[in-house]
Design an enzyme around this catalytic site. Structure first.
Site: not given
Ligand code: BV8
Length: 265
Positions: A72, A75, A111, A128, A203, A228
Site C-alpha cells: 500500500y 501504491r 477505486n 472500497h 471494471t 471498457n
Molecule cells: C463483502 C481492496 C461481505 C482495496 C478490493 C457475492 C458473490 C461472489 C463473491 C462475493 C459476493 N459477495 C462477497 C463476495 C466475496 C468478495 C468477492 O467479490 N470476491 C470475488 C473475487 C469473487 N467480496 C468481498 O469480500 C467484499 N466484501 O462483500 O463483505 C461478505 C464477505 C464474504 C462473503 C460474503 C459477503 C469486499 C470486496 C472489496 C475487496 N477489496 N481491494 C484496494 O486494495 O484497492 S477488490 C479490488 O478489485 C479493488 O478494490 C478493485 O477496485 C476491485 C475490482 O477490480 P477493478 O476495479 O474492476 O479492476 P480490474 O483490474 O479487475 O479491472 C480493470 C478493468 O478495466 C478491466 O476490465 C480492463 O479491461 C479495464 N480497462 C483497462 N484499461 C481501461 C479499462 N477500461 C476503460 N478504460 C481504460 N483505459
C-alpha cells in the site's frame, strides 16, 4: 442490444444521458489506468504479481504486515505522482450537466485513489475506502499525513506502528471478507435502483457487491452501458458495450450530451 451506428456509442445512450432525470455511474481501476495507476487484473496489473488472498485481506495483513503495508505504501507513492485524466474530468463535467438541468447524478467507485474527487466530482461513494487514510487497528486513531509520510520512507521490512499505542497501521480500504462502508454502499444501491441510465466504466465486474450495481440498475429499468476495451461477465446482461478506453470515450460521449442538452434547453 443497441449497437452504435458510426460512432463508438449509440444515439440512445446520448439521449438517455441528455434527457433523463437520474444518472448513475460505477467505476473501477480501468478509469485510472490512463493516469498511470496500474489496474488489478490487466497484464502487468497489481494482482499479476500478487493474488488478492495474499494481500487484500486481514489474515494476510496480520501474518505479514510489512509486506501488505509495503504494497500500500508503494501504491500511495504511485498515486501521489499522478493526476486525474480526461475520463475522470468527463464524469465531473457530466455531473454538472445533469445537476444544472435539475437531474440527479451519483458516482460509485471501487477505486481508492481519490482521483474522482480531485477531478471535481461531488456525489461520489468510495465503496472500497481510500488510500488517503491510514488508521491503527488497535486504538483506531487515524495517522496524520506526516506520520504516513514517515511510513513511506520506512524500508519494506519495517512494520508501520501507531505512534500512540504501537498497534499496526492499516490503510482505510475494504479488504476481501470485510463489509463495505454502510453509507457508501447504501447510497450506491439506491442510485442504481432508481437510475434512468447507468454507466459501468473500467471494471472487470468480478468483485461484489460493487459488480452487482449495474445489474440492479438494469433490473429496475435503467438503460445500461459498459465502457471498457474488453468485454466482462456483465457485457451481455447490459444494453450496450462501448469498446474503448474511458479517456477516449467519455469526453466524446459527454460532448455529444452537452450538444444535445443545449439543443433541447
Ligand atoms: C463483502 C481492496 C461481505 C482495496 C478490493 C457475492 C458473490 C461472489 C463473491 C462475493 C459476493 N459477495 C462477497 C463476495 C466475496 C468478495 C468477492 O467479490 N470476491 C470475488 C473475487 C469473487 N467480496 C468481498 O469480500 C467484499 N466484501 O462483500 O463483505 C461478505 C464477505 C464474504 C462473503 C460474503 C459477503 C469486499 C470486496 C472489496 C475487496 N477489496 N481491494 C484496494 O486494495 O484497492 S477488490 C479490488 O478489485 C479493488 O478494490 C478493485 O477496485 C476491485 C475490482 O477490480 P477493478 O476495479 O474492476 O479492476 P480490474 O483490474 O479487475 O479491472 C480493470 C478493468 O478495466 C478491466 O476490465 C480492463 O479491461 C479495464 N480497462 C483497462 N484499461 C481501461 C479499462 N477500461 C476503460 N478504460 C481504460 N483505459
Amino acid at each position: 442490444m443497441h449497437q452504435p451506428v458510426g460512432d463508438l456509442f449509440s444515439d440512445t445512450l446520448v439521449e438517455r444521458l441528455a434527457r433523463t432525470r437520474r444518472v448513475g455511474v460505477l467505476t473501477g481501476a480501468g478509469i485510472s489506468a490512463e493516469s498511470g495507476v496500474p489496474t488489478f487484473r490487466d497484464e502487468g496489473g497489481l494482482w499479476q504479481r500478487f493474488k488478492p488472498e495474499e494481500l487484500a485481506n486481514v489474515k494476510a495483513f496480520l501474518e505479514n504486515p510489512a509486506l501488505v503495508q509495503g504494497w500500500y505504501r508503494h501504491r500511495r507513492e504511485v498515486i501521489e505522482g499522478v493526476d486525474p485524466n480526461p475520463g475522470h474530468d468527463a464524469l465531473a463535467a457530466l455531473e454538472q450537466l445533469v445537476t444544472e438541468r435539475g437531474g440527479s447524478f451519483h458516482l460509485a467507485t471501487q477505486n481508492v485513489d481519490g482521483l474522482h474527487h480531485r477531478a471535481g466530482s461531488e456525489s461520489v461513494s468510495e465503496l472500497h475506502g481510500s488510500l488517503t487514510r491510514t488508521y491503527c487497528i488497535d486504538c483506531e486513531r487515524e495517522a496524520t499525513p506526516d506520520e504516513v509520510a514517515a511510513l513511506t520512507n520506512a524500508d519494506d521490512e519495517t512494520r508501520a506502528e501507531c505512534p500512540d499505542c504501537g498497534g499496526l497501521l492499516r490503510p482505510d480500504v475494504v479488504w476481501f471478507g470485510e463489509q463495505l462502508p454502510e453509507t457508501e454502499i447504501r447510497a450506491a444501491e439506491r442510485a442504481a435502483g432508481t437510475a434512468d441510465v447507468y454507466l459501468s466504466v473500467g471494471t472487470s465486474s468480478v468483485v461484489f457487491p460493487a459488480a452487482g450495481l449495474p445489474l440492479t440498475a438494469a433490473a429496475n429499468g435503467a438503460y445500461t452501458a459498459e465502457i471498457n476495451p474488453e468485454r466482462t461477465p456483465l457485457s451481455r446482461q447490459l444494453d450496450e458495450h462501448v469498446s474503448g478506453k474511458a479517456g477516449d470515450v467519455l469526453p466524446r460521449l459527454v460532448e455529444r450530451v452537452r450538444t444535445m442538452q443545449a439543443e433541447t434547453s
